[in-house]
Design a protein around this motif. Sequence first.
Motif, mmCIF file in Angstrom:
data_model
loop_
_atom_site.group_PDB
_atom_site.id
_atom_site.type_symbol
_atom_site.label_atom_id
_atom_site.label_comp_id
_atom_site.label_asym_id
_atom_site.label_seq_id
_atom_site.Cartn_x
_atom_site.Cartn_y
_atom_site.Cartn_z
ATOM 1 N N ILE A 165 69.842 -55.133 29.519
ATOM 2 C CA ILE A 165 70.061 -54.089 30.510
ATOM 3 C C ILE A 165 70.681 -52.875 30.319
ATOM 4 O O ILE A 165 71.263 -52.705 28.766
ATOM 5 C CB ILE A 165 71.040 -54.731 31.661
ATOM 6 N N ALA A 197 71.424 -56.348 37.770
ATOM 7 C CA ALA A 197 71.299 -55.116 37.747
ATOM 8 C C ALA A 197 70.080 -54.854 38.456
ATOM 9 O O ALA A 197 69.905 -53.765 39.095
ATOM 10 C CB ALA A 197 70.691 -54.982 36.092
ATOM 11 N N ASP A 198 68.991 -55.676 38.556
ATOM 12 C CA ASP A 198 68.007 -55.576 39.382
ATOM 13 C C ASP A 198 68.473 -55.295 40.805
ATOM 14 O O ASP A 198 67.878 -54.405 41.709
ATOM 15 C CB ASP A 198 66.774 -56.738 39.513
ATOM 16 N N LEU A 199 69.455 -56.293 41.558
ATOM 17 C CA LEU A 199 69.639 -56.197 42.624
ATOM 18 C C LEU A 199 70.646 -54.643 42.829
ATOM 19 O O LEU A 199 70.432 -53.923 44.058
ATOM 20 C CB LEU A 199 70.857 -57.362 42.810
ATOM 21 N N CYS A 200 71.271 -54.212 41.866
ATOM 22 C CA CYS A 200 71.947 -53.081 42.252
ATOM 23 C C CYS A 200 71.002 -51.724 42.437
ATOM 24 O O CYS A 200 71.095 -50.851 43.174
ATOM 25 C CB CYS A 200 72.888 -52.865 41.013
ATOM 26 N N GLU A 201 69.681 -51.913 41.638
ATOM 27 C CA GLU A 201 69.002 -50.783 41.695
ATOM 28 C C GLU A 201 68.240 -50.914 42.970
ATOM 29 O O GLU A 201 68.118 -49.754 43.608
ATOM 30 C CB GLU A 201 67.758 -51.280 40.368
ATOM 31 N N ARG A 202 67.921 -52.019 43.359
ATOM 32 C CA ARG A 202 67.220 -52.257 44.636
ATOM 33 C C ARG A 202 67.980 -51.594 45.877
ATOM 34 O O ARG A 202 67.606 -51.188 47.106
ATOM 35 C CB ARG A 202 66.579 -53.614 45.072
ATOM 36 N N GLU A 230 70.022 -63.934 32.277
ATOM 37 C CA GLU A 230 69.538 -63.756 33.390
ATOM 38 C C GLU A 230 69.901 -63.370 34.688
ATOM 39 O O GLU A 230 69.644 -62.873 35.511
ATOM 40 C CB GLU A 230 68.327 -65.192 33.714
ATOM 41 N N ARG A 234 70.717 -59.853 34.422
ATOM 42 C CA ARG A 234 69.589 -59.319 34.735
ATOM 43 C C ARG A 234 69.076 -59.056 36.152
ATOM 44 O O ARG A 234 68.733 -57.877 36.648
ATOM 45 C CB ARG A 234 68.253 -59.691 34.077
ATOM 46 N N ALA A 235 69.417 -60.091 36.748
ATOM 47 C CA ALA A 235 69.054 -60.304 38.229
ATOM 48 C C ALA A 235 70.232 -59.175 38.974
ATOM 49 O O ALA A 235 69.685 -58.472 40.049
ATOM 50 C CB ALA A 235 69.314 -61.753 38.820
ATOM 51 N N GLU A 287 73.018 -60.859 48.552
ATOM 52 C CA GLU A 287 71.947 -59.908 49.085
ATOM 53 C C GLU A 287 71.815 -60.199 50.499
ATOM 54 O O GLU A 287 71.410 -58.970 51.184
ATOM 55 C CB GLU A 287 70.623 -60.398 48.466
#
Length: 423
Positions: A262, A229-234, A223, A226-227, A190
């Motif tokens: 996910i 997947a969230d990073l990719c979306e953001r 987890e 999931r993190a 990130e």
Amino acid sequence: MTITQPDLSVFETLESEVRSYCRGWPTVFDRAHGSRMYDEDGHEYLDFFAGAGSLNYGHNNAVLKRALIDYLERDGVTHGLDMSTTAKRAFLESFQNYVLRPRDLPYKVMFPGPTGTNAVESALKLARKVKGRESVVSFTNAFHGMSLGSLAVTGNAFKRAGAGVPLVHGTPMPFDNYFDGQVPDFLWFERILEDQGSGLNKPAAVIVETVQGEGGINVARPEWLRALADLCERQDMLLIVDDIQMGCGRTGAFFSFEEAGITPDVVTVSKSISGYGLPMALTLFKPELDVWEPGEHNGTFRGNNPAFVTATAALEAYWADGSAMEKQTRRRGEQVEQAMTAITEENLADVKEYRGRGLVWGLEFHDKERAGRVAKRAFELGLLIETSGPESEVVKLLPALTITPDELDEGLTVLARAVRETA
């Protein structure tokens, strides 16, 4: 087991030096059924390899074989390019009814060509086309295939070196627990994404295996996924899950990412999707990503209709009734885990770790050469197992999902003996 010296002369003189699996199993196989293989002299082997995950339902599964024979005997279309055929229609309808709809997955289905690396290549091309960017992020110890695009996102140095040309537009990041829990998840990833001075080109996508099979049976935590997947979306990156070896029920659920809750943007599927070991692959993606022009990604053998027939039979036989196969695989996995615990306790000083999910497990030793010796001794005792990891340091167990509890116990007993006798 007493084995007479087989005649391997034609393989050794005519076949390329690139052959590999046959070197660890120096015999000539003749027939196979279920979880058993037999060589030409009639010696029996219990198969804990399952075609590298292509035979989740065992060798010559009776239900699938019957469907295939019936189709061939009525002169069903064998080669169909991407033409519409009754076999393809039956598969698509079954896949929609038994896999996609029950999981509320919206995916479009693409037939990219018959192998896993075809599916990965098409996924990478699609991600770059959609996002208009070249870079793709992969992970340490990943394996995604042997063609150039897939090799560019593969971690193994030996396999990458075989390309003979620079492998570009791929950037590796640390897989889950790469730093033994000492560094927070995605801290480095990130930070360089957000740092205008990092030198990282904005990636089009991230490609990941939920369990790294060839990389050493490295299991990503839910987890962590999931993190990611969230990073990719953001960060406006597509998430590609490579489910070529771990999909089709290998970890329990049909897709290995289900446990994490996910929905990847793109999923690659191959190996056991045909159910019978016939070449077949799928690239699945969300409808809004379907920006292909007709014929933009092509392939002569993407319409392997016999594979559609066995794939449909496999879905109807093993996935139409909901979670029965998943529950059975988890029970078998618990059986393996108990055996792994016992082997570890018996060889406490030598075993570094065991790990796995469902019916994929790895046993790692402090002595990196021990895994190879265990696999060799297991073969002598009538058990087919392979090694994995960047230095082949992990014994890899990949039995058919249809293996019986007794067969599983039999193979695990042989494994324990092989470990004991290679100390």
